[in-house]
Design a protein around this motif. Structure first.
Motif, PDB file in Angstrom:
ATOM      1  N   GLN A 124       0.021  -1.687  -5.474  1.00  0.00           N
ATOM      2  CA  GLN A 124       0.017  -2.077  -4.352  1.00  0.00           C
ATOM      3  C   GLN A 124      -0.149  -3.105  -4.851  1.00  0.00           C
ATOM      4  O   GLN A 124      -0.515  -3.862  -6.204  1.00  0.00           O
ATOM      5  CB  GLN A 124      -1.402  -2.360  -3.459  1.00  0.00           C
ATOM      6  CG  GLN A 124      -2.024  -1.402  -3.398  1.00  0.00           C
ATOM      7  CD  GLN A 124      -3.413  -1.343  -2.273  1.00  0.00           C
ATOM      8  OE1 GLN A 124      -2.948  -2.434  -1.266  1.00  0.00           O
ATOM      9  NE2 GLN A 124      -4.256  -1.183  -2.414  1.00  0.00           N
ATOM     10  N   GLN A 175       1.087  -7.849  -2.352  1.00  0.00           N
ATOM     11  CA  GLN A 175       1.052  -8.242  -1.280  1.00  0.00           C
ATOM     12  C   GLN A 175       2.135  -9.661  -1.425  1.00  0.00           C
ATOM     13  O   GLN A 175       1.490 -10.322  -2.917  1.00  0.00           O
ATOM     14  CB  GLN A 175      -0.190  -8.352  -1.394  1.00  0.00           C
ATOM     15  CG  GLN A 175      -0.996  -7.916  -0.322  1.00  0.00           C
ATOM     16  CD  GLN A 175       0.484  -6.719   0.652  1.00  0.00           C
ATOM     17  OE1 GLN A 175       0.214  -7.187   1.436  1.00  0.00           O
ATOM     18  NE2 GLN A 175       0.245  -5.514   1.322  1.00  0.00           N
ATOM     19  N   ARG A 220      -4.578  -5.678   1.340  1.00  0.00           N
ATOM     20  CA  ARG A 220      -3.361  -6.977   2.156  1.00  0.00           C
ATOM     21  C   ARG A 220      -4.733  -7.843   3.182  1.00  0.00           C
ATOM     22  O   ARG A 220      -4.349  -8.767   3.803  1.00  0.00           O
ATOM     23  CB  ARG A 220      -3.148  -5.870   2.964  1.00  0.00           C
ATOM     24  CG  ARG A 220      -2.812  -6.222   4.415  1.00  0.00           C
ATOM     25  CD  ARG A 220      -0.365  -7.033   4.455  1.00  0.00           C
ATOM     26  NE  ARG A 220      -0.430  -7.641   5.579  1.00  0.00           N
ATOM     27  CZ  ARG A 220       0.587  -8.315   6.068  1.00  0.00           C
ATOM     28  NH1 ARG A 220       1.428  -7.445   4.530  1.00  0.00           N
ATOM     29  NH2 ARG A 220       1.069  -8.323   6.360  1.00  0.00           N
ATOM     30  N   ALA A 223       5.151 -10.905   2.897  1.00  0.00           N
ATOM     31  CA  ALA A 223       6.387 -10.204   2.913  1.00  0.00           C
ATOM     32  C   ALA A 223       5.704  -8.745   3.072  1.00  0.00           C
ATOM     33  O   ALA A 223       4.950  -7.528   2.975  1.00  0.00           O
ATOM     34  CB  ALA A 223       6.732  -9.906   1.232  1.00  0.00           C
ATOM     35  N   GLU A 224       6.571  -8.268   4.063  1.00  0.00           N
ATOM     36  CA  GLU A 224       6.850  -6.959   4.734  1.00  0.00           C
ATOM     37  C   GLU A 224       7.265  -5.850   4.152  1.00  0.00           C
ATOM     38  O   GLU A 224       7.092  -5.108   4.889  1.00  0.00           O
ATOM     39  CB  GLU A 224       7.380  -7.252   6.357  1.00  0.00           C
ATOM     40  CG  GLU A 224       6.620  -8.267   6.989  1.00  0.00           C
ATOM     41  CD  GLU A 224       4.923  -8.421   7.296  1.00  0.00           C
ATOM     42  OE1 GLU A 224       4.449  -6.584   7.105  1.00  0.00           O
ATOM     43  OE2 GLU A 224       3.888  -9.057   7.387  1.00  0.00           O
ATOM     44  N   SER A 225       7.959  -6.205   3.114  1.00  0.00           N
ATOM     45  CA  SER A 225       8.811  -4.862   2.138  1.00  0.00           C
ATOM     46  C   SER A 225       9.500  -5.315   0.940  1.00  0.00           C
ATOM     47  O   SER A 225       9.399  -6.483   1.362  1.00  0.00           O
ATOM     48  CB  SER A 225      10.052  -5.000   2.983  1.00  0.00           C
ATOM     49  OG  SER A 225      10.792  -6.137   3.364  1.00  0.00           O
ATOM     50  N   GLU A 226       9.379  -4.158   0.323  1.00  0.00           N
ATOM     51  CA  GLU A 226      10.176  -4.841  -0.901  1.00  0.00           C
ATOM     52  C   GLU A 226      11.325  -5.953  -1.107  1.00  0.00           C
ATOM     53  O   GLU A 226      11.381  -6.823  -1.926  1.00  0.00           O
ATOM     54  CB  GLU A 226      10.288  -3.665  -2.386  1.00  0.00           C
ATOM     55  CG  GLU A 226      10.666  -3.654  -3.404  1.00  0.00           C
ATOM     56  CD  GLU A 226      10.015  -3.989  -3.730  1.00  0.00           C
ATOM     57  OE1 GLU A 226       8.524  -4.379  -4.008  1.00  0.00           O
ATOM     58  OE2 GLU A 226       9.822  -4.667  -4.939  1.00  0.00           O
ATOM     59  N   ALA A 227      12.674  -5.785   0.017  1.00  0.00           N
ATOM     60  CA  ALA A 227      13.524  -6.712   0.719  1.00  0.00           C
ATOM     61  C   ALA A 227      12.738  -7.818   0.358  1.00  0.00           C
ATOM     62  O   ALA A 227      13.635  -8.778   0.060  1.00  0.00           O
ATOM     63  CB  ALA A 227      14.122  -5.836   1.261  1.00  0.00           C
ATOM     64  N   GLN A 228      11.885  -8.121   0.952  1.00  0.00           N
ATOM     65  CA  GLN A 228      11.543  -9.298   1.181  1.00  0.00           C
ATOM     66  C   GLN A 228      10.652 -10.137   1.012  1.00  0.00           C
ATOM     67  O   GLN A 228      10.803 -11.390   0.216  1.00  0.00           O
ATOM     68  CB  GLN A 228      10.219 -10.048   2.975  1.00  0.00           C
ATOM     69  CG  GLN A 228      11.197 -10.126   3.995  1.00  0.00           C
ATOM     70  CD  GLN A 228       9.875 -10.206   4.999  1.00  0.00           C
ATOM     71  OE1 GLN A 228       8.983 -10.185   4.549  1.00  0.00           O
ATOM     72  NE2 GLN A 228      10.731 -10.231   6.436  1.00  0.00           N
ATOM     73  N   ARG A 229       9.565  -9.567  -0.270  1.00  0.00           N
ATOM     74  CA  ARG A 229       8.906 -10.089  -1.725  1.00  0.00           C
ATOM     75  C   ARG A 229      10.629 -10.440  -2.560  1.00  0.00           C
ATOM     76  O   ARG A 229      10.452 -11.135  -3.427  1.00  0.00           O
ATOM     77  CB  ARG A 229       8.405  -8.481  -2.288  1.00  0.00           C
ATOM     78  CG  ARG A 229       8.206  -8.597  -3.469  1.00  0.00           C
ATOM     79  CD  ARG A 229       7.553  -7.877  -4.283  1.00  0.00           C
ATOM     80  NE  ARG A 229       6.633  -8.733  -5.889  1.00  0.00           N
ATOM     81  CZ  ARG A 229       7.142  -7.535  -6.734  1.00  0.00           C
ATOM     82  NH1 ARG A 229       8.222  -6.148  -6.351  1.00  0.00           N
ATOM     83  NH2 ARG A 229       7.336  -8.056  -7.440  1.00  0.00           N
TER      84      ARG A 229
END
Ligand code: MLT
Ligand code: ZN
Length: 498
Positions: free
Chosen positions: A249, A251, A325, A347-353
């Motif tokens: 995980q 975050q 989280r 970040a809510e997704s891997e793309a946002q991260r």
């Protein structure tokens, strides 16, 4: 026999745009003989001499130093590196080892025009083995950091070293400069990940120390001597690296912060809550973000409004059932209430991260596009960071009016990139010309705070002056003696460190 590539040069221009006058004018007989022998030893493609092909090897990433090598050597294996160094040592010709050529201090390009050979490790790019149970990997020096990270990830592991230039930086250079980066806080610098090394000395001696042991007290820790030596003691050709289990995980959070003190307060809160989960804690000043938004607008601020300071932080864990989280949200909620942060986006997704990290990773590139800058890669005890930033800003305002302090960095381990950027619409050359003065002013503050003028980029050619002035005579003498023992003729990466 003449190396084949040489024959094609007779009707071209040299790197200065002058007509190619022929080998007999450009090279001494000694050099011609040496290149012949090197071409024979390294085989097809092993020696590059065409000016347009060697040009990229002569200029550093920041464009500060441009000295053309006489040729570029590209061995395919360790035996080739050893043969090349033996031949060069016999001829007394200096060799500059080069990986991805992303040094921030011109550590991997020649220090004199036309006098040195570059030895590129890029054809030695095999991931030799991964031991998933023992959590180690053996890689050749020319493997890019990203390729090594990917190979570790495919084996369910993590190579816990992350730097902005990881797509092009190569393992040999990463070790030779003891690169730090975003995960130093949790896993240490490159040297902390090195379990074993293979190195070729200036005289061609091969040391195979590719051991995978966690405990090994047999005499001097030679691998630690070569890590961070900037290629002046030997050329790293392969390494065994320590891996970690891949996190289950993560975050990641981008926060707006009212002050540098508040950034340290937030750091203490997360560390207090779960130190082991704190993988990264990065500081970005409002000025650094503003440059980023102007020159790389694709990487957009993930918050509603601009702030004077930001923090990008990441928690991670290998535990399946860890409420990561909840931990992130609880600490942020408390911090918001206490006025330690003013806003935050998780970040809510891997793309946002990836988008959050892309901002951080492009700070150097956006700054490069913004004009001339003087990079000060410094470290101080973590508690002294607010004082460092305040004093450096005051000094810049007083001594270099109009210049911008584009500060950012690894605040969790006290390493700040105090990068001064030329005044907007100012004269780049005039600003660059005052670079050494500016660096001296910053270094004076850093030394008063008990810090280091070179935290993670090394000395290279850019900081030799500071090295000579700010490290004690005894410390430099010890290093000189070590250097003289391993490379008595000083033919490896000359002009770096000393
Ligand atoms: C980084 O952390 O992005 C680089 O080490 C810093 C720099 O470009 O000064
Ligand atoms: Zn850095």
């Amino acid at each position: 026999m003449w190396p084949q590539a040489r024959c094609s040069q007779t009707e071209q221009h040299d790197q200065h745009g002058l007509p190619w006058l022929g080998w007999h004018r450009r090279y001494s007989r000694l050099m011609i003989n040496l290149l012949d022998h090197l071409a024979a030893a390294l085989g097809p493609g092993g020696v590059i001499i065409a000016p347009e092909d060697i040009a990229p090897f002569g200029t550093d990433w920041r464009g500060l130093v441009s000295n053309m090598p006489r040729a570029v050597l590209r061995p395919r294996d360790t035996a080739g590196v050893a043969a090349a160094l033996r031949l060069c040592a016999a001829a007394g010709v200096p060799v500059v080892p080069q990986g991805g050529n992303t040094s921030m201090v011109a550590g991997a390009v020649p220090s004199r025009d036309g006098a040195e050979l570059v030895l590129s490790l890029s054809r030695m790019n095999a991931v030799r083995a991964i031991d998933a149970a023992g959590l180690t990997m053996e890689v050749e020096a020319g493997v890019t950091l990203r390729a090594a990270q990917d190979a570790a990830r495919d084996a369910g592991a993590l190579l816990p070293l992350s730097i902005g230039s990881e797509g092009s930086a190569q393992i040999g250079g990463v070790i030779s400069t003891n690169a730090g980066g975003n995960n130093t806080l949790r896993f240490g610098n490159a040297r902390d990940l090195v379990l074993g090394l293979e190195v070729v000395l200036a005289d061609g001696t091969i040391w195979n120390g590719l051991r995978r042991l966690r405990k090994d007290n047999t005499g001097y820790a030679l691998r630690q001597l070569f890590a961070g030596a900037e290629g002046t003691l030997g050329i790293v050709t392969a390494a065994v690296l320590r891996l970690a289990r891949a996190p289950r995980q993560r975050q990641t959070c981008f926060c707006a912060i009212p002050s540098v003190e508040a950034a340290l307060d937030l750091f203490a809160r997360f560390r207090d809550e779960d130190e082991a989960a704190l993988y990264a804690f990065e500081y970005i000043s409002g000025a650094a973000m503003a440059v980023n938004q102007s020159y790389m607008p694709d990487f957009r601020l993930p918050l509603e409004t601009a702030s004077p300071h930001y923090v990008l932080l990441e928690l991670a864990t290998t535990r399946r059932r860890d409420p990561l989280r909840e931990t992130m949200e609880a600490v942020l909620a408390d911090a918001l209430e206490a006025g330690v942060i003013t806003d935050a986006a998780i970040a809510e997704s891997e793309a946002q991260r990836a988008a959050f990290w892309a901002i951080r990773e492009h700070l150097s590139e956006s700054q490069r596009r913004a004009g001339a800058s003087v990079k000060n890669d410094v470290s101080v005890p973590v508690a002294a960071v607010p004082s460092l930033l305040a004093r450096a800003a005051a000094m810049l305002g007083a001594r270099h009016p109009g210049a911008r302090m584009v500060a950012f960095g690894h605040i969790g381990d006290g390493n700040i990139h105090l990068n001064a950027l030329q005044p907007e619409d100012g004269d780049a050359a005039a600003f660059a010309a005052r670079g050494e003065d500016l660096m001296e002013d910053v270094n004076a503050i850093v030394m008063e705070l008990g810090g280091s003028f070179s935290a993670e980029h090394g000395i290279g050619q850019i900081k030799t002056h500071a090295f000579g002035q700010l490290r004690s005579a005894a410390e430099r003498e010890i290093m000189h003696r070590i250097r003289a023992a391993l490379d008595p003729a000083a033919t490896l990466n000359p002009g770096k460190l000393f």
